[in-house]
Design an enzyme around this catalytic site. Sequence first.
Site, PDB file in Angstrom:
ATOM      1  N   ASP A   1      46.108  48.665  30.064  1.00 37.44           N
ATOM      2  CA  ASP A   1      45.663  47.558  29.184  1.00 37.44           C
ATOM      3  C   ASP A   1      44.619  47.084  29.822  1.00 37.44           C
ATOM      4  O   ASP A   1      44.127  47.291  31.143  1.00 37.44           O
ATOM      5  CB  ASP A   1      46.750  46.501  29.142  1.00 37.44           C
ATOM      6  CG  ASP A   1      47.410  45.845  30.501  1.00 37.44           C
ATOM      7  OD1 ASP A   1      47.404  46.470  31.355  1.00 37.44           O
ATOM      8  OD2 ASP A   1      47.432  44.604  30.631  1.00 37.44           O
TER       9      ASP A   1
ATOM     10  N   GLU B   1      49.843  44.576  32.329  1.00 34.44           N
ATOM     11  CA  GLU B   1      49.560  43.966  33.803  1.00 34.44           C
ATOM     12  C   GLU B   1      48.884  42.617  33.583  1.00 34.44           C
ATOM     13  O   GLU B   1      48.751  41.941  34.394  1.00 34.44           O
ATOM     14  CB  GLU B   1      48.891  44.982  34.473  1.00 34.44           C
ATOM     15  CG  GLU B   1      48.814  44.720  36.016  1.00 34.44           C
ATOM     16  CD  GLU B   1      47.571  43.961  36.327  1.00 34.44           C
ATOM     17  OE1 GLU B   1      47.642  43.535  37.568  1.00 34.44           O
ATOM     18  OE2 GLU B   1      46.740  43.889  35.548  1.00 34.44           O
TER      19      GLU B   1
HETATM   20  N1  BES Z   1      43.261  45.039  39.362  1.00 35.22           N
HETATM   21  C1  BES Z   1      43.598  43.764  39.409  1.00 35.22           C
HETATM   22  C2  BES Z   1      44.129  43.215  40.558  1.00 35.22           C
HETATM   23  C3  BES Z   1      43.143  43.057  42.097  1.00 35.22           C
HETATM   24  C4  BES Z   1      42.236  42.099  41.699  1.00 35.22           C
HETATM   25  C5  BES Z   1      43.575  43.786  42.871  1.00 35.22           C
HETATM   26  C6  BES Z   1      41.329  42.114  42.820  1.00 35.22           C
HETATM   27  C7  BES Z   1      42.697  43.619  44.018  1.00 35.22           C
HETATM   28  C8  BES Z   1      41.395  42.679  43.964  1.00 35.22           C
HETATM   29  C9  BES Z   1      44.621  43.509  38.310  1.00 35.22           C
HETATM   30  O1  BES Z   1      44.258  44.400  37.172  1.00 35.22           O
HETATM   31  C10 BES Z   1      44.541  41.977  37.737  1.00 35.22           C
HETATM   32  O2  BES Z   1      43.557  41.528  37.362  1.00 35.22           O
HETATM   33  N2  BES Z   1      45.588  41.415  37.933  1.00 35.22           N
HETATM   34  C11 BES Z   1      45.577  39.973  37.437  1.00 35.22           C
HETATM   35  C12 BES Z   1      47.034  39.648  37.402  1.00 35.22           C
HETATM   36  C13 BES Z   1      47.169  38.122  36.454  1.00 35.22           C
HETATM   37  C14 BES Z   1      46.703  38.220  35.219  1.00 35.22           C
HETATM   38  C15 BES Z   1      48.693  37.881  36.273  1.00 35.22           C
HETATM   39  C16 BES Z   1      45.021  39.063  38.563  1.00 35.22           C
HETATM   40  O3  BES Z   1      45.113  39.295  39.768  1.00 35.22           O
HETATM   41  O4  BES Z   1      44.241  38.148  38.044  1.00 35.22           O
HETATM   42 ZN    ZN Z   2      42.616  43.230  36.039  1.00 38.84          ZN
END
Ligand code: BES
Ligand code: ZN
Length: 485
Positions: A93, A165
């Site tokens: 997604d 995710e």
């Molecule tokens: N790829 C990111 C996670 C991430 C962000 C890892 C920055 C390392 C550095 C992931 O897809 C993401 O954006 N996760 C969201 C989760 C939330 C919506 C529950 C986030 O971190 O905001």
């Molecule tokens: Zn993300």
Amino acid sequence: MSSDLEKFFQKVEELKPTFKTRLGDAIKIQSVSDVDLKRQMATSLKSQINDLGGDLDLHEFDNPPGLPPLVIGQYPKEWDKSKKTIVVYGHYDVQPADDGDKWKHPPPFELTEGVREVDQKKCYFGRGSTDDKGPVVSWINMLEAYQKANIDLPVNLRFLFEGMEESGSTGLPEFIKSDDGKKLFENADAGVISDNYWLGTTTPCLTYGLRGIVYFSITVSGPAWELHSGLFGGTVYEPMTDLIALLSTLVDSQGKILIPDLSHDVEPLTQEEIDSYKGIDYTMQDLYTATGSKTAIYDDPTATLMARWRYPSLSIHGIEGAYSGPDTKTSIAPKVTGKFSIRTVPKMTVEDISTMVRDHLDREWKKLHSKNTYSFKVNDAGETWRTKPDHPNFEAASRATNTVWGKKPDLTREGGSIPVSLNIQEGLGTDSEGNPKSLVLLPVGTANDGAHGPDESIPIENYVNGAKVLGAYLYEVANEKGVVE
Ligand code: BES
Ligand code: ZN
């Protein structure tokens, strides 16, 4: 370098045009929120891996209904018990891209090629190019290169790709604990996730920790409809005024969280941890470039990294229901919802933080003596995760990265969240000595890729080398003694 790896790298280079097409096809499917489009994306991943010899299925959720499927299964079809088994997680997604007008390389859902301004890297642009379609299809690129180079994959893989995710991974923690979930993790030796980024653009990294997240919303309702402030201003309690009052009790402009006791459980800083920041390739300029500004709270890179990795933070994201257009509209909004989130760190838990925030807001609400009504909700959450990087699984990833990039990766933590990272860690379980099996974050993209933002991109070199790093990692992990005995 072994001749197998050389052959594999050579094949990756030859397949570059195919890899570009594969990423373009993935970006085209707008797997943002529409479940049918998400299912289309899931089906495409499944078919591509099965065409290369995998045995993947779509797992549909029945409870709650309406969720996009998981793509799960193993590669190759036959499990070879003489080889190690590695669990791979990723998400298909992507974030919305309603800001097409802000993209310098539009449209968001089409792969375009160009040079990005901030660091002059040749890139592929498109929503999901770095988060997380680029890394996810890199796994397929890797499989294709192994196969076309006539080299047997040195390990068994178990894939787990999800489509929720970006909305908190609804349903996945429960799946991991279910019988089907357990099957996926059965006999697994280690796990790998490629869903984060280098700290800058010159030094690769391996990541051993993530912050968790708790995402809240507070709604204040009052008048039954929108009112004219000339007629009613000063005569009724205004929801927006109350909401701003509540929001302003959460955090100060230096980023200090104002909720009492919230930071109590943050681990004390040790000398060993301070030392671990010393060799890391990160400068203030990296922050200035990645943010396009000089608005840093700290002047020092270590303090900045600590604020991002080991301390909690609170961000206010937006207000729903409030007028945000350019006109001087003089209305009083009848109902407004404020959204904010807290990034958590070890030893904070989602449950404790939710309770603390609720108690704090209840206290602050009472102080307002307002006749409006207020409600509070936890929208999404995921626990913080951290593992030990001195492990053969990390050493394998480090050697692989070094072989491809000619540079040893920095060992980093991250401030972002992958809501199921801890669930995956728990799914992996422990080895025969009772130590947790290792989960490594092995990034493909870089700091300037602009995940979630306009003009999301991935340097072409990182995308192509991504397949090499993942393939070299499997090769190294297979030849590693000590991941399993
Ligand atoms: N790829 C990111 C996670 C991430 C962000 C890892 C920055 C390392 C550095 C992931 O897809 C993401 O954006 N996760 C969201 C989760 C939330 C919506 C529950 C986030 O971190 O905001
Ligand atoms: Zn993300």
